[in-house]
Scaffold this motif. Structure first.
Motif, short mmCIF file in Angstrom:
data_model
loop_
_atom_site.label_atom_id
_atom_site.label_comp_id
_atom_site.label_asym_id
_atom_site.label_seq_id
_atom_site.Cartn_x
_atom_site.Cartn_y
_atom_site.Cartn_z
N THR A 41 0.74 -1.15 -0.17
CA THR A 41 -0.02 0.21 -0.05
C THR A 41 0.93 1.39 -0.24
O THR A 41 0.58 2.30 -0.56
CB THR A 41 -0.85 0.02 1.25
N ARG A 42 2.01 1.19 0.62
CA ARG A 42 2.73 2.50 0.90
C ARG A 42 3.45 2.81 -0.59
O ARG A 42 3.21 3.84 -1.09
CB ARG A 42 3.85 2.34 1.89
N PRO A 43 4.07 1.91 -1.41
CA PRO A 43 4.59 2.23 -2.60
C PRO A 43 3.57 2.30 -3.36
O PRO A 43 3.96 3.27 -4.43
CB PRO A 43 5.27 0.78 -3.01
N MET A 44 2.14 1.84 -3.33
CA MET A 44 1.23 2.32 -4.16
C MET A 44 0.82 3.47 -4.08
O MET A 44 0.59 4.51 -4.94
CB MET A 44 0.13 1.26 -3.85
N ILE A 45 0.82 4.18 -2.75
CA ILE A 45 0.45 5.59 -2.62
C ILE A 45 1.29 6.43 -3.17
O ILE A 45 0.98 7.40 -3.91
CB ILE A 45 0.53 5.78 -1.24
N VAL A 46 2.89 6.15 -3.17
CA VAL A 46 3.85 7.17 -3.89
C VAL A 46 3.65 7.00 -5.16
O VAL A 46 3.57 7.94 -5.98
CB VAL A 46 4.84 6.46 -3.41
N ALA A 47 3.35 5.78 -5.76
CA ALA A 47 3.12 5.69 -7.11
C ALA A 47 1.73 6.43 -7.78
O ALA A 47 1.87 6.95 -8.79
CB ALA A 47 3.11 4.08 -7.75
N GLN A 48 0.79 6.57 -7.03
CA GLN A 48 -0.52 7.21 -7.32
C GLN A 48 -0.19 8.44 -7.41
O GLN A 48 -0.67 9.24 -8.38
CB GLN A 48 -1.36 6.91 -6.46
N TYR A 49 0.63 9.10 -6.26
CA TYR A 49 0.60 10.55 -6.35
C TYR A 49 1.72 11.15 -7.56
O TYR A 49 1.61 12.26 -8.05
CB TYR A 49 1.09 11.17 -4.98
N ALA A 50 2.84 10.02 -7.95
CA ALA A 50 3.53 10.52 -8.96
C ALA A 50 2.86 10.45 -10.29
O ALA A 50 3.08 11.32 -10.95
CB ALA A 50 4.71 9.44 -8.92
#
Length: 338
Positions: A220-229
């Motif tokens: 979930t944490r890498p996913m959040i970063v990828a989503q905002y990027a």
């Protein structure tokens, strides 16, 4: 497919699903009624020049709404999009006038936008700062950094000798504006990502139940970063198209109500703020209706303050309807993410 989804499919559409479907239908009907009303009441509404302005502005608004939809579906929000857009595009133009090749400057601008998105996503994912506060603060920091260190003039013109770039916002493909083509292509890409990839599946899973997604082992944490990027990069693309259409980018957009227009498109289109559902179709519906509404009010020469009042009332009503259709669960209330 989850057990809950299988049960839903077995017993047919729920009341919530019917409401969502009716919301889409209502928005579509409102768009048709608004278009017909403006066409009858405003002689200049159907002029070729106005329709061209309408489709171009709608396309840019829609592209920004696609980026917002990515984070909203995952129970996030990004009010820093306009800051990322104006700073990254303006800096790219400044770098070009400093002597760098235009293509290289565009890559640098894209890198800055993605870096900003990664930093925001990291702050939310690892710092556990609520998205609304993280992006609100980050937007001010990004804009202030850009105006202090990257450029001083609010208006940054498109560099000379970049005719190919101007064609993006002013050219046509088989009679269709390139901006519309770009919006359509991005719609296809985002729809495929959301519906056909693991990234999209995890985005919906995070929106449906973040704790369950985390316990299930989803990153979930890498996913959040990828989503905002991804959202930041989409904002940069929208900024380039906007600059190409107007031959310049105005940093004052940061202080405009554009971010509220984007939220209006997303919520009005039917993408609930508590996450977990929504698609590109909702973005298209919301974009068309909001675009027609804004264009009609502009032609009617309605005062800017009154326009903001109308948009604010519509946004408030859309949020109220969203809260009724998609009630906030206990987990969302405890997180305070919106």
């Amino acid at each position: 497919m989850s057990a809950a989804e299988q049960q839903t499919g077995a017993r047919g559409p729920t009341i919530r699903e019917r409401l969502l479907q009716s919301q889409e239908g209502i928005v579509f009907l409102l768009a048709v009624v608004a278009f017909l009303a403006f066409s009858i009441l405003l002689p200049s509404f159907l002029s070729s020049g106005n329709l061209l302005v309408l489709v171009r502005s709608v396309s840019i608004l829609g592209i920004l709404a696609l980026g917002m939809a990515l984070v909203v579906i995952a129970r996030g929000i990004d009010v820093s999009m306009i800051a990322v857009m104006v700073v990254s595009v303006s800096w790219a133009f400044v770098i070009t006038r400093a002597g760098y090749p235009f293509e290289l400057a565009l890559l640098i601008g894209a890198s800055f936008a993605m870096l900003a998105g990664i930093m925001i996503g990291t702050l939310i994912a690892f710092g556990e700062v609520p998205p609304i506060f993280a992006t609100l603060a980050a937007g001010s920091v990004i804009y202030g950094t850009g105006r202090t260190f990257f450029f001083t003039l609010e208006m940054q013109n498109v560099p000379p000798d970049t005719e190919w770039f101007r064609l993006i916002g002013q050219g046509n493909v088989f009679g269709i504006p390139v901006t519309v083509v770009a919006f359509a292509l991005l719609c296809v890409v985002v729809q495929l990502v959301l519906r056909r990839t693991r990234f999209g599946w995890m985005t919906y899973a995070m929106g449906n139940n973040p704790n369950t997604a985390r316990v299930s082992g989803l990153p979930t944490r890498p996913m959040i970063v990828a989503q905002y990027a991804s959202t930041a990069l989409i904002a940069y693309v929208a900024g380039l198209i906007l600059a190409s259409s107007a031959a310049a980018i105005n940093a004052r957009l940061f202080n405009s109500t554009m971010i509220y227009d984007i939220l209006l498109v997303v919520v009005l289109g039917g993408i609930g703020l508590n996450g977990g559902h929504g698609s590109v179709r909702n973005v298209i519906l919301g974009t068309v209706f909001v675009g027609i509404l804004l264009n009609g009010m502009t032609i009617m020469n309605i005062d800017y303050t009154i326009q903001n009042l109308v948009k604010g009332v519509v946004l408030l009503l859309a949020i109220v309807v969203d809260s009724l259709v998609n009630p906030r669960d206990e987990q969302t209330s405890q997180q305070g993410d919106l």
